[in-house]
Write an enzyme that holds these catalytic residues in place. Structure first.
Site, PDB file in Angstrom:
ATOM      1  N   GLN A  25     -22.025 -21.827  14.335  1.00 19.82           N
ATOM      2  CA  GLN A  25     -21.512 -22.879  13.476  1.00 19.82           C
ATOM      3  C   GLN A  25     -19.987 -22.890  13.547  1.00 19.82           C
ATOM      4  OE1 GLN A  25     -21.274 -22.681   9.033  1.00 19.82           O
ATOM      5  NE2 GLN A  25     -22.916 -24.198   9.120  1.00 19.82           N
TER       6      GLN A  25
ATOM      7  N   SER B 293     -29.905 -19.146   9.068  1.00 18.05           N
ATOM      8  CA  SER B 293     -28.790 -19.972   8.612  1.00 18.05           C
ATOM      9  C   SER B 293     -27.465 -19.245   8.780  1.00 18.05           C
ATOM     10  CB  SER B 293     -28.995 -20.319   7.136  1.00 18.05           C
ATOM     11  OG  SER B 293     -27.992 -21.198   6.677  1.00 18.05           O
ATOM     12  N   PRO B 294     -26.369 -19.961   9.021  1.00 22.94           N
ATOM     13  CA  PRO B 294     -25.062 -19.306   9.027  1.00 22.94           C
ATOM     14  C   PRO B 294     -24.785 -18.649   7.675  1.00 22.94           C
ATOM     15  CG  PRO B 294     -24.922 -21.512   9.946  1.00 22.94           C
ATOM     16  CD  PRO B 294     -26.274 -21.399   9.336  1.00 22.94           C
TER      17      PRO B 294
ATOM     18  N   CYS C  64     -21.872 -16.093   5.959  1.00 18.65           N
ATOM     19  CA  CYS C  64     -20.618 -15.363   6.117  1.00 18.65           C
ATOM     20  C   CYS C  64     -20.818 -13.881   5.809  1.00 18.65           C
ATOM     21  CB  CYS C  64     -19.547 -15.952   5.222  1.00 18.65           C
ATOM     22  SG  CYS C  64     -19.021 -17.602   5.730  1.00 18.65           S
TER      23      CYS C  64
ATOM     24  N   TYR D 258     -15.821 -27.630   2.542  1.00 19.93           N
ATOM     25  CA  TYR D 258     -14.837 -27.271   3.557  1.00 19.93           C
ATOM     26  C   TYR D 258     -14.255 -28.540   4.173  1.00 19.93           C
ATOM     27  CZ  TYR D 258     -16.780 -22.697   2.627  1.00 19.93           C
ATOM     28  OH  TYR D 258     -17.211 -21.552   1.988  1.00 19.93           O
TER      29      TYR D 258
ATOM     30  N   LEU E  26     -33.827 -22.054  -1.161  1.00 16.09           N
ATOM     31  CA  LEU E  26     -34.879 -21.360  -1.906  1.00 16.09           C
ATOM     32  C   LEU E  26     -36.257 -21.579  -1.293  1.00 16.09           C
ATOM     33  CD1 LEU E  26     -33.667 -21.836  -5.591  1.00 16.09           C
ATOM     34  CD2 LEU E  26     -33.360 -19.867  -4.097  1.00 16.09           C
TER      35      LEU E  26
ATOM     36  N   ALA F 233     -20.250 -19.175   9.810  1.00 16.94           N
ATOM     37  CA  ALA F 233     -19.216 -20.164  10.088  1.00 16.94           C
ATOM     38  C   ALA F 233     -18.060 -19.492  10.817  1.00 16.94           C
ATOM     39  CB  ALA F 233     -18.717 -20.778   8.776  1.00 16.94           C
TER      40      ALA F 233
END
Length: 354
Positions: free
Chosen positions: A99, A22-23, A25, A182, A301, A57
């Site tokens: 992403q 997953s992206p 940060c 966002y 999760l 992202a």
């Protein structure tokens, strides 16, 4: 073979398995540039056996970064450092992707280990920050400037230019970030979008910005390569975006060339009450998959191999998109393959350990 470790194809791209990084940060860039941290962070998860690796992202404009330390894809200088990373990922069997994002009213903030709140221009932040409406994310945060049609058009163009740079870097999947409060999510949700023009009010109007971004990205992103969208399937708040809206949105996105909906949730309001627990967001992926008739990714999760396999076997999602568990263990896919009775794609350098 388990479903988790069976290949899956989207357009002209085949993933070796259903495990997706997953992206996440990293807050480790200077001027938006990828560096050795990103090389090691992403590269280790390719060595660890993931099928698709999405960068964090990446901001499509400098003022659309969450923080000054965010990865960017708003300048041509960003291409070559990413290309080096993407080449390494592919060498080790993973599909590289990125992403694309704009932080909207949550821009110009600090790294999470520095409290994550707003940062003033004299402390390294910037102004203005942009949103559909002049509503701050929470009390004490900066008030964004409502975007005019000129600013909206410029951001749409920036998403397209960013996608072209991903292509130049060798990326094979683009995901548009329309979640977590966002900019695109801010347009979708009536809690953050109080406009009265063609970008506000009705469902179609609030979705217009996303549709324009998708069309612009698809105009430069080849038909042979897949396009994903991450959404927040619900705002977890009365009067906000709902799972019904998400299913309807997915059905509208499918004919526009979107190949998968990455189903997360929340992030748009500060005090949402989220019912956390193992697989708590999986029902969103299941509902969107069923109602819109398109592939989905499940997040939230998911930590155990049997848990991930059960989600796929039950037809609740097509991909398992993992974040924190892959921070804790970059080699989770290799360990999970053994648990599920598969061999996994173990690098020859590591065979003696497996």
């Amino acid at each position: 073979m388990s479903l988790l470790f069976s290949p899956i194809t989207f357009r002209g791209v085949t993933l070796r398995n259903r495990v997706v990084v997953s992206p996440m940060c990293e807050y480790s860039s200077r001027d938006g540039l990828a560096n050795d941290w990103h090389f090691v962070h992403l590269g280790s998860r390719a060595v660890g056996g993931a099928g698709l690796i999405l960068t964090e992202a990446a901001a499509v404009t400098a003022d659309g970064r969450i923080s000054a330390a965010d990865l960017g894809i708003y300048a041509d200088d960003h291409v070559e450092p990413l290309a080096r990373i993407f080449r390494f990922l592919e060498t080790h069997g993973a599909v590289p992707g990125m992403q694309l994002a704009h932080a909207g009213r949550k821009a110009s903030t600090a790294e999470p280990w520095n409290a994550g709140g707003p940062v003033a221009p004299d402390a390294g932040g910037w102004t203005p920050i942009w949103a559909p409406s002049a509503l701050p994310f929470r009390d004490g945060w900066q008030t964004p400037r409502a975007m005019g049609t000129r600013e909206i058009g410029a951001v749409v163009d920036a998403f397209a230019a960013a996608a072209a740079r991903v292509l130049a870097a060798g990326g094979k999947v683009v995901e548009i970030h329309a979640a977590h409060g966002y900019l695109i999510h801010e347009f979708l949700s009536p809690l953050s979008n109080q406009r009265t023009d063609e970008y506000g009010g009705s469902f179609d109007n609030r979705a217009r910005f996303l549709f324009e971004v998708v069309d612009a990205v698809r105009s430069v992103w080849p038909d042979r390569l897949p396009l994903f969208i991450r959404i927040s399937a619900t705002d977890w708040s009365d009067g906000g975006w709902t799972i019904d809206d998400s299913a309807a949105l997915a059905a509208r996105l499918k004919p526009r060339g979107v190949d998968l909906i990455d189903c997360s949730s929340g992030g748009n309001v500060a005090n949402a009450k989220i019912a956390l627990g193992p697989s708590y967001q999986v029902p969103f992926a299941e509902r969107v998959r069923r109602d819109a008739g398109m592939p989905t990714g499940a997040v939230g999760l998911i930590t155990e191999p049997a848990q991930a396999e059960a989600i796929l076997q039950a037809g609740q999602a097509d991909l398992i998109i993992m974040a924190r568990q892959l921070l804790r263990d970059p080699y989770w896919p290799l360990h999970a393959a053994r648990v599920l009775g598969d061999t996994g794609d173990v690098p020859v350098q590591y065979l003696r350990a497996f």
